[in-house]
Design a protein around this motif. Sequence first.
Motif, PDB file in Angstrom:
ATOM      1  N   ILE A  96      18.982 -63.609   4.807  1.00 64.44           N
ATOM      2  CA  ILE A  96      18.026 -63.416   5.899  1.00 64.44           C
ATOM      3  C   ILE A  96      18.422 -62.207   6.740  1.00 64.44           C
ATOM      4  N   GLY A  97      19.719 -62.007   6.898  1.00 67.05           N
ATOM      5  CA  GLY A  97      20.191 -60.851   7.648  1.00 67.05           C
ATOM      6  C   GLY A  97      19.849 -59.531   6.998  1.00 67.05           C
ATOM      7  N   GLN A  98      19.480 -59.560   5.707  1.00 66.21           N
ATOM      8  CA  GLN A  98      19.128 -58.339   4.991  1.00 66.21           C
ATOM      9  C   GLN A  98      17.632 -58.036   5.041  1.00 66.21           C
ATOM     10  N   PHE A  99      16.858 -58.865   5.735  1.00 68.07           N
ATOM     11  CA  PHE A  99      15.416 -58.651   5.790  1.00 68.07           C
ATOM     12  C   PHE A  99      15.054 -57.286   6.385  1.00 68.07           C
ATOM     13  N   GLY A 100      15.924 -56.802   7.254  1.00 68.79           N
ATOM     14  CA  GLY A 100      15.659 -55.492   7.848  1.00 68.79           C
ATOM     15  C   GLY A 100      15.501 -54.401   6.807  1.00 68.79           C
ATOM     16  N   GLU A 101      16.232 -54.535   5.669  1.00 71.27           N
ATOM     17  CA  GLU A 101      16.108 -53.544   4.607  1.00 71.27           C
ATOM     18  C   GLU A 101      14.693 -53.525   4.036  1.00 71.27           C
ATOM     19  N   LEU A 102      14.099 -54.705   3.875  1.00 74.29           N
ATOM     20  CA  LEU A 102      12.732 -54.778   3.358  1.00 74.29           C
ATOM     21  C   LEU A 102      11.751 -54.134   4.330  1.00 74.29           C
ATOM     22  N   LEU A 103      11.997 -54.321   5.624  1.00 75.71           N
ATOM     23  CA  LEU A 103      11.062 -53.834   6.634  1.00 75.71           C
ATOM     24  C   LEU A 103      11.191 -52.332   6.879  1.00 75.71           C
ATOM     25  N   ARG A 104      12.176 -51.697   6.258  1.00 79.15           N
ATOM     26  CA  ARG A 104      12.257 -50.238   6.354  1.00 79.15           C
ATOM     27  C   ARG A 104      11.161 -49.565   5.529  1.00 79.15           C
ATOM     28  N   HIS A 105      10.587 -50.310   4.601  1.00 81.12           N
ATOM     29  CA  HIS A 105       9.470 -49.787   3.813  1.00 81.12           C
ATOM     30  C   HIS A 105       8.243 -49.718   4.717  1.00 81.12           C
ATOM     31  N   ARG A 106       7.817 -48.498   5.048  1.00 87.02           N
ATOM     32  CA  ARG A 106       6.789 -48.290   6.070  1.00 87.02           C
ATOM     33  C   ARG A 106       5.487 -49.030   5.771  1.00 87.02           C
ATOM     34  N   ASP A 107       5.021 -48.925   4.550  1.00 86.99           N
ATOM     35  CA  ASP A 107       3.733 -49.524   4.205  1.00 86.99           C
ATOM     36  C   ASP A 107       3.811 -51.048   4.202  1.00 86.99           C
ATOM     37  N   PHE A 108       4.917 -51.592   3.700  1.00 88.58           N
ATOM     38  CA  PHE A 108       5.074 -53.045   3.700  1.00 88.58           C
ATOM     39  C   PHE A 108       5.151 -53.581   5.122  1.00 88.58           C
ATOM     40  N   ARG A 109       5.864 -52.868   5.994  1.00 92.88           N
ATOM     41  CA  ARG A 109       5.967 -53.293   7.392  1.00 92.88           C
ATOM     42  C   ARG A 109       4.591 -53.309   8.061  1.00 92.88           C
ATOM     43  N   ALA A 110       3.801 -52.264   7.855  1.00 91.19           N
ATOM     44  CA  ALA A 110       2.451 -52.215   8.438  1.00 91.19           C
ATOM     45  C   ALA A 110       1.555 -53.286   7.831  1.00 91.19           C
ATOM     46  N   PHE A 111       1.728 -53.532   6.532  1.00 94.49           N
ATOM     47  CA  PHE A 111       0.936 -54.575   5.871  1.00 94.49           C
ATOM     48  C   PHE A 111       1.224 -55.943   6.473  1.00 94.49           C
ATOM     49  N   LEU A 112       2.489 -56.225   6.781  1.00 95.93           N
ATOM     50  CA  LEU A 112       2.822 -57.521   7.392  1.00 95.93           C
ATOM     51  C   LEU A 112       2.091 -57.702   8.721  1.00 95.93           C
ATOM     52  N   TRP A 113       2.030 -56.655   9.521  1.00 94.40           N
ATOM     53  CA  TRP A 113       1.292 -56.731  10.787  1.00 94.40           C
ATOM     54  C   TRP A 113      -0.196 -56.971  10.529  1.00 94.40           C
ATOM     55  N   ALA A 114      -0.752 -56.223   9.584  1.00 92.66           N
ATOM     56  CA  ALA A 114      -2.177 -56.376   9.283  1.00 92.66           C
ATOM     57  C   ALA A 114      -2.475 -57.776   8.758  1.00 92.66           C
ATOM     58  N   HIS A 115      -1.589 -58.282   7.923  1.00 97.36           N
ATOM     59  CA  HIS A 115      -1.808 -59.610   7.328  1.00 97.36           C
ATOM     60  C   HIS A 115      -1.693 -60.704   8.392  1.00 97.36           C
ATOM     61  N   GLY A 116      -0.745 -60.543   9.300  1.00 97.13           N
ATOM     62  CA  GLY A 116      -0.627 -61.513  10.382  1.00 97.13           C
ATOM     63  C   GLY A 116      -1.862 -61.540  11.272  1.00 97.13           C
ATOM     64  N   LEU A 117      -2.419 -60.369  11.564  1.00102.06           N
ATOM     65  CA  LEU A 117      -3.643 -60.299  12.368  1.00102.06           C
ATOM     66  C   LEU A 117      -4.820 -60.941  11.640  1.00102.06           C
ATOM     67  N   ALA A 118      -4.946 -60.664  10.344  1.00100.34           N
ATOM     68  CA  ALA A 118      -6.034 -61.274   9.574  1.00100.34           C
ATOM     69  C   ALA A 118      -5.880 -62.790   9.513  1.00100.34           C
ATOM     70  N   ALA A 119      -4.635 -63.256   9.505  1.00 99.71           N
ATOM     71  CA  ALA A 119      -4.401 -64.704   9.469  1.00 99.71           C
ATOM     72  C   ALA A 119      -4.904 -65.384  10.746  1.00 99.71           C
ATOM     73  N   ILE A 120      -4.916 -64.647  11.866  1.00102.95           N
ATOM     74  CA  ILE A 120      -5.463 -65.212  13.103  1.00102.95           C
ATOM     75  C   ILE A 120      -6.929 -65.581  12.905  1.00102.95           C
ATOM     76  N   ALA A 121      -7.686 -64.694  12.262  1.00100.84           N
ATOM     77  CA  ALA A 121      -9.098 -64.984  12.000  1.00100.84           C
ATOM     78  C   ALA A 121      -9.249 -66.134  11.015  1.00100.84           C
ATOM     79  N   ARG A 122      -8.350 -66.207  10.044  1.00101.14           N
ATOM     80  CA  ARG A 122      -8.420 -67.290   9.057  1.00101.14           C
ATOM     81  C   ARG A 122      -8.218 -68.655   9.704  1.00101.14           C
ATOM     82  N   VAL A 123      -7.500 -68.695  10.813  1.00102.23           N
ATOM     83  CA  VAL A 123      -7.300 -69.955  11.525  1.00102.23           C
ATOM     84  C   VAL A 123      -8.636 -70.613  11.855  1.00102.23           C
ATOM     85  N   GLY A 124      -9.668 -69.794  12.096  1.00 93.09           N
ATOM     86  CA  GLY A 124     -10.952 -70.342  12.487  1.00 93.09           C
ATOM     87  C   GLY A 124     -11.724 -71.018  11.376  1.00 93.09           C
TER      88      GLY A 124
END
Length: 433
Positions: free
Chosen positions: A242-270
């Motif tokens: 888990i402490g190595q997750f920061g390495e995954l988040l250094r990937h710019r596109d994957f990091r932005a995708f996680l934000w986008a996916h989390g926002l879309a999940a807010i709408a899915r809640v409805g």
Amino acid sequence: MSDANASSGDTAGALPDDDVWGRHSAFMEANLRRNYTTNLTHGVFGMTGFRLIYAPTIIPAYLYLLTGSAAAVGLGTALLQLGGTVSPILSGAQVESRQRILPYAITVGSMMRVMVLVLAIAAWTLEGTALLVVTLASFLLLGFFSGAQRVAFQMLMAKLIPIDRRGRLQGIRNMVGGLIAAVLAWVAGHYFIEQQWLGNGYATTFLLAFILTSVGLFVLRLGIREPDAPRRRPAIPLRERIGQFGELLRHRDFRAFLWAHGLAAIARVGLPFWTLYVGDRLGLDGALIGTLSFAFLAADTMSNLVWGSLGDRFGFRTVYLGALISSLVGMLLLVLGEGWLVYASFVSLGFGFSGWMMAAVTLVLEFGEHEDIPMRLALTTTVEGGVSSVGPILVGLSIAALGYAPLIVAAFASLLASLALMLWRVREPRTSA
């Protein structure tokens, strides 16, 4: 061990990367027809059964029947998602260091199906508080094993199916399974639930879901030929990983995708609440549940071939963008439409939901290194599950206090924000490498 299932990586550590991947690709192609057919058959049965559980119609209506409370619907939906918030990381840690994934996938898949059976038995044998407690506990555990299964099964697909054929496989699987599920959802609403088949229409629906999904898992167990992992991470303590997750988040596109996916999940809640929203306007009964389920699942189904072919040809970023736009159109129709446009809104929402789910689990496979796929899947599923576990409780309470207006505003805003991020911050991974 048969020749067809012989190890592709017993000496992987002593071979150059090109040789390891060459052997893995050769195994993949030699067994592609069998593995493709098995994945498709398993997916059709699994998709058919689990769509009856996860469609945003039957479960919300069932919880509303038990409690008469929108807040309770939110709690049940939250527990279903909460279980899947922690388990993806645990599953990713299990999968990424294994030579073979199938035995683990069968185990968590079996437990997921047991929880559906518990829902059916509880509906037949319990009542009152005991029924509600067992139902909510089953949702929590169903979500837990669902999150673990999602990581294991997607990693298994990454090992077995070439990248340019995953979209069509998922498209055909989702289309056939979803079409059957749409018909069964209509039957469940109009006959099982409305006419109380076997004494409890909801229990009958849950039992059918258990049988169908179990058949699919049995087919998977018998049919898959899995190679050893071409590359894998050494087993390390979970806390260190888990402490190595920061390495995954250094990937710019994957990091932005996680934000986008989390926002879309807010709408899915409805999604589970839109059935209640329409029910307040038209009157909630078995026939309405069946018709809305059919509209949602039929659209979900028929769109899959389009989404799958589009993803294989142009990449799954394009699919994700199209899914967000479809969801926005569905929201507009739901809020502003009357008459047949209400049903059209569920068609558009189903279209968007299918593309969103397909793109989410496929696009994430393409960011970064192969051996990090399990943890990328885990992070994506955890972000999605975290939003989806807290959101329904807040939505249920806000509906009880303020009505549907806050949910509508939040869903629109989050979809627009997700769309903006995907357009300007996430590049297509197939062309940006």
